[in-house]
Design a protein around this motif. Structure first.
Motif, PDB file in Angstrom:
ATOM      1  N   ILE A 173     -57.450  51.936 -44.864  1.00  0.00           N
ATOM      2  CA  ILE A 173     -57.498  53.351 -45.255  1.00  0.00           C
ATOM      3  C   ILE A 173     -56.217  54.067 -44.841  1.00  0.00           C
ATOM      4  O   ILE A 173     -55.882  54.142 -43.658  1.00  0.00           O
ATOM      5  CB  ILE A 173     -58.734  54.047 -44.645  1.00  0.00           C
ATOM      6  CG1 ILE A 173     -60.003  53.404 -45.188  1.00  0.00           C
ATOM      7  CG2 ILE A 173     -58.714  55.536 -44.945  1.00  0.00           C
ATOM      8  CD1 ILE A 173     -61.273  54.007 -44.666  1.00  0.00           C
ATOM      9  N   GLY A 174     -55.523  54.563 -45.854  1.00  0.00           N
ATOM     10  CA  GLY A 174     -54.314  55.349 -45.610  1.00  0.00           C
ATOM     11  C   GLY A 174     -53.159  54.546 -45.029  1.00  0.00           C
ATOM     12  O   GLY A 174     -52.169  55.108 -44.570  1.00  0.00           O
ATOM     13  N   THR A 175     -53.260  53.232 -45.050  1.00  0.00           N
ATOM     14  CA  THR A 175     -52.226  52.403 -44.412  1.00  0.00           C
ATOM     15  C   THR A 175     -51.312  51.722 -45.432  1.00  0.00           C
ATOM     16  O   THR A 175     -50.279  51.178 -45.060  1.00  0.00           O
ATOM     17  CB  THR A 175     -52.888  51.271 -43.586  1.00  0.00           C
ATOM     18  OG1 THR A 175     -53.702  50.499 -44.488  1.00  0.00           O
ATOM     19  CG2 THR A 175     -53.742  51.823 -42.472  1.00  0.00           C
ATOM     20  N   GLY A 176     -51.724  51.735 -46.697  1.00  0.00           N
ATOM     21  CA  GLY A 176     -50.963  51.005 -47.710  1.00  0.00           C
ATOM     22  C   GLY A 176     -51.308  49.517 -47.713  1.00  0.00           C
ATOM     23  O   GLY A 176     -50.816  48.756 -48.534  1.00  0.00           O
ATOM     24  N   LYS A 177     -52.173  49.103 -46.761  1.00  0.00           N
ATOM     25  CA  LYS A 177     -52.565  47.678 -46.689  1.00  0.00           C
ATOM     26  C   LYS A 177     -53.894  47.492 -47.391  1.00  0.00           C
ATOM     27  O   LYS A 177     -54.950  47.662 -46.781  1.00  0.00           O
ATOM     28  CB  LYS A 177     -52.764  47.278 -45.227  1.00  0.00           C
ATOM     29  CG  LYS A 177     -51.551  46.761 -44.545  1.00  0.00           C
ATOM     30  CD  LYS A 177     -51.971  46.122 -43.220  1.00  0.00           C
ATOM     31  CE  LYS A 177     -51.200  46.755 -42.078  1.00  0.00           C
ATOM     32  NZ  LYS A 177     -51.829  46.622 -40.786  1.00  0.00           N
ATOM     33  N   VAL A 178     -53.859  47.194 -48.669  1.00  0.00           N
ATOM     34  CA  VAL A 178     -55.108  47.049 -49.422  1.00  0.00           C
ATOM     35  C   VAL A 178     -55.734  45.680 -49.133  1.00  0.00           C
ATOM     36  O   VAL A 178     -55.019  44.709 -48.866  1.00  0.00           O
ATOM     37  CB  VAL A 178     -54.810  47.243 -50.931  1.00  0.00           C
ATOM     38  CG1 VAL A 178     -53.897  46.150 -51.450  1.00  0.00           C
ATOM     39  CG2 VAL A 178     -56.079  47.338 -51.749  1.00  0.00           C
TER      40      VAL A 178
END
Ligand code: PEP
Length: 254
Positions: A173-178
């Motif tokens: 979440i919100g980290t760009g790490k999907v």
């Protein structure tokens, strides 16, 4: 057949004017009815009323990001399900990881909020997900099971079927790490199997399970094409007209 739901969680962003402008853009771009899909947006409480007016004639649904479980009373600062219905909401997010983390929401609180939302005919989107630490110690399934069992405690099958679940790994979440499509699919499938044990095969096959965590126009197709992923709960990308519209269009097409 399960429909696709794309939900935009605006979090604590946008003044009333900014919210109106984004809502206007969305109503024009993705506000037509989709036979197999539904778009819902979740502005901050302060903008709900004005955004409702703008999307009223479109097919976009209005949702809130949180609620309190009591109907009314001396609960300073809180908003009830009854008030959300009054302002025109049909959806509400419950148990988002930011609420669990910053406002100490437990599974018991999530359960109370869920019952309140259901009793006012709001469609709840209940968020579950593991932290990075929990994933690394191979506790993902245990955590998800605890959260689902806690959220659905004493909720009968006919009500449970109206709930939407959002699997949102906290580390995404919100980290760009999907999460990769297969990582997400694995957990969605686990959730369906768990719901089959808790309720029935019919409920497990029909309940909607969304994925959330750094969804964007580039990764949505891989996720939405997974068998057990029925849509997305989108944070950051839902603040931008072009990005959110592309996510909706690609999801509906898929
Ligand atoms: C969310 O807030 O539910 C979320 C998934 O955020 P983001 O898309 O920004 O990761």
């Amino acid at each position: 057949m399960r429909i696709k739901v794309i939900a935009g969680n605006w979090k604590m962003h946008k003044t009333i004017e900014e919210a109106k402008s984004l809502a206007r853009g969305l109503a024009e771009r993705v506000g037509r009815p989709f036979s197999q899909g539904c778009v819902a947006i979740f502005p901050p409480f302060t903008a709900l009323s004005e955004v409702k007016r703008i999307i009223e004639k479109s097919s976009i649904k209005l949702g809130a990001q949180n609620l309190f479980w009591e109907e009314e009373g001396a609960f300073t600062g809180e908003i009830s399900a009854k008030m959300l219905k009054d302002v025109g909401c049909s959806f509400v997010i419950i148990g988002h990881s930011e609420r669990r983390k910053y406002f100490s929401e437990t599974d018991e609180i999530v359960n109370k909020k869920l019952k309140s939302a259901l009793s006012f005919d709001l469609t709840p989107i209940v968020c579950v997900g593991e932290t990075l630490e929990e994933r690394e110690e191979s506790s993902t399934f245990r955590i998800i099971e605890e959260q689902i069992r806690g959220a659905f405690k004493d909720i009968p099958e006919d009500s449970a079927l109206k709930v939407i679940i959002a699997y949102e790994p906290v580390w995404a979440i919100g980290t760009g790490k999907v999460a990769s499509p297969s990582q997400a699919q694995e957990v969605h499938q686990f959730i369906r199997e768990l719901l089959e044990k808790l309720y029935s095969k019919e409920l497990a096959q029909n309940i909607l399970i969304l994925y959330g965590g750094s969804v964007n126009p580039e990764n949505i197709e891989g996720l939405i094409s997974q068998e057990d992923i029925d849509g997305a709960l989108v944070g950051g990308a839902s603040l931008k007209l072009e990005a959110f519209s592309l996510i909706v269009e690609k999801s509906i097409k898929a």
